[in-house]
Design an enzyme around this catalytic site. Sequence first.
Site, PDB file in Angstrom:
ATOM      1  N   GLU A  35       0.863  -1.180   0.000  1.00 26.60           N
ATOM      2  CA  GLU A  35       0.000   0.000   0.000  1.00 26.60           C
ATOM      3  C   GLU A  35       0.900   1.231   0.000  1.00 26.60           C
ATOM      4  OE1 GLU A  35      -3.517  -0.217   2.776  1.00 26.60           O
ATOM      5  OE2 GLU A  35      -2.312  -1.878   3.556  1.00 26.60           O
ATOM      6  N   ARG A 261       4.719 -12.969   9.877  1.00 21.88           N
ATOM      7  CA  ARG A 261       5.381 -11.706   9.596  1.00 21.88           C
ATOM      8  C   ARG A 261       6.548 -11.508  10.571  1.00 21.88           C
ATOM      9  NH1 ARG A 261       0.844  -7.310  10.542  1.00 21.88           N
ATOM     10  NH2 ARG A 261       2.397  -6.070   9.437  1.00 21.88           N
ATOM     11  N   LYS A 271       2.938   0.369  10.640  1.00 18.82           N
ATOM     12  CA  LYS A 271       3.040   1.646   9.930  1.00 18.82           C
ATOM     13  C   LYS A 271       2.288   2.746  10.668  1.00 18.82           C
ATOM     14  CE  LYS A 271       2.146   0.267   5.597  1.00 18.82           C
ATOM     15  NZ  LYS A 271       1.933   0.367   4.132  1.00 18.82           N
TER      16      LYS A 271
END
Length: 560
Positions: A35, A261, A271
Amino acid sequence: MTETPTPSVDFVRAAVAQDLKESRFTRVHTRFPPEPNGYLHIGHAKAISIDFGIAQDFGGKCNLRFDDTNPVKEEVEYVDSIMEDIRWLGYSWDDRLFYASDYFEQLYEYAVRLIKKGKAYICDLTADEVRQFRGTLTEPGKESPYRNRSVEENLDLFQRMRHREFPDGARTLRAKIDMASGNINLRDPVLYRIIHEPPHHRTGNQWCIYPMYDFAHGQCDSLEGVTHSLCSLEYEDHRPLYDWFCEELGIYHPRQIEFARLRLTNTVLSKRKLLRLVKENLVSGWDDPRMPTLRGLRRRGYTPEAIRDFCGRIGVAKNASTADLALLEHCLREDLNKRATRVMGVLNPLRVVIENYPEDQVEELEAVNNPEDAAAGTRRVPFGRVLYIEQDDFRETPPPKYYRLSPGREVRLRYAYFIKCVGVVKDDTGKVVELRCTCDPATRGGDAPDGRKVKSTIHWVSAAHALEVQVRLYDRLFTQEDPDDAPEGQDFTNCLNPNSLQVLEKCYLEPSLKDAPVGHLYQFERQGYFCVDADSTPTKLVFNRAVSLRDSWAKIEKAQ
């Protein structure tokens, strides 16, 4: 627990190999779908290494596709930075650069297809009402009162949504699946929402309805011919929805595989949280060398080779675990040990006058550039009567097992002479500001003809030739191993390390670094590895400490 190095053949590669063996697919085609709403961080580096690395291992292809479905958070700045960071890591998407926005018209047609099948409807519930109707993990959801609109009404409303007849949040398009499903993601998820402003960074004001990630993701994979959609573990519960869309639309169906992850000690990789650090000026920006962003790591002095090595060592696992930041630092040391030029630099200077050395004499002594690389050759460093050494390399009253300089003791100056301290000069407060020493001319080069030994070698810089520079010493940004493990009423910012940055203004380096370019890396002997910062000016260089010489991971590994 900490992750330890694992073999290169992991469960994802094993699954891909099995798919090829069974002819589920005859090729391998992956994608990396960021993104464009922030800068890439070390966690993305792991995903990149998996997506691009697996494609490389199987002779396949990897696309770069921006998931640009939310214009509120997306910026061209992030698009550009992501492409630059991926190239810096050493990966290429060749001519396969795509955007979800490339497929907006096709995605709209897919949505219309679902409406016509009676599998999607326009819902007038607000976002809060949708959440209330969704239910919980233990209680089923409630159907929307708008769930049974006719196909004709849904088609008309969806078209009017596209034509800007309704304000933000007035209506959504939702899939009609199962409000009693044990998987909350299947409880009539939202497919489209209305966003009038700001304009999209690529399509401008052409669209005011935008697909949700869950709807766009699988269909974009399908349109691009992706075989393996590799995702982090939080998307495991979304996989049934991914499959449902492909099956209901009757389109080519890639396979989604999830992996754990990256989690890293003393670090946050959200983020949202990184953006908060930037917005609240808790760091100097996305490229602050304390940040885990690739921009920050690069500015600090991390190399792409070290980051790729780290990603390879932690491996690809299904179960969540936490990697030790010390391993990342170890990978950087190993890389820089092979490539970094050794130089001498004094960070906390103490003036030394060699009384028996001629005042006007200057010698050029030969120094080794890198003992790990014979091809790196040697350089000449000037030596004179007045030098700088580290304050820590002198003790007026030495503690036990302290072998460096003290009154009456002899030490070796790196590449130069044996010197002995014969006097100490103090200021009005009693602080030692200068040492008076003598040198033995017969020990030039560092060895005594009579065979006597010294127990310590210290580095130095000639005062007359020294470059005055600024040095920034960085430490871990958070004091807690898990910054999110905060006491009640606090959050991750409460464990920010107040000593994560120390700025030293009057440091002295040998003159060979006069024209050191931004980004170039050096080992300051006995100090650590340092990188020339972009804040450097023609009159004053600025160096960031990338990593110290002390390797805590080596001790951890040995203990294991």
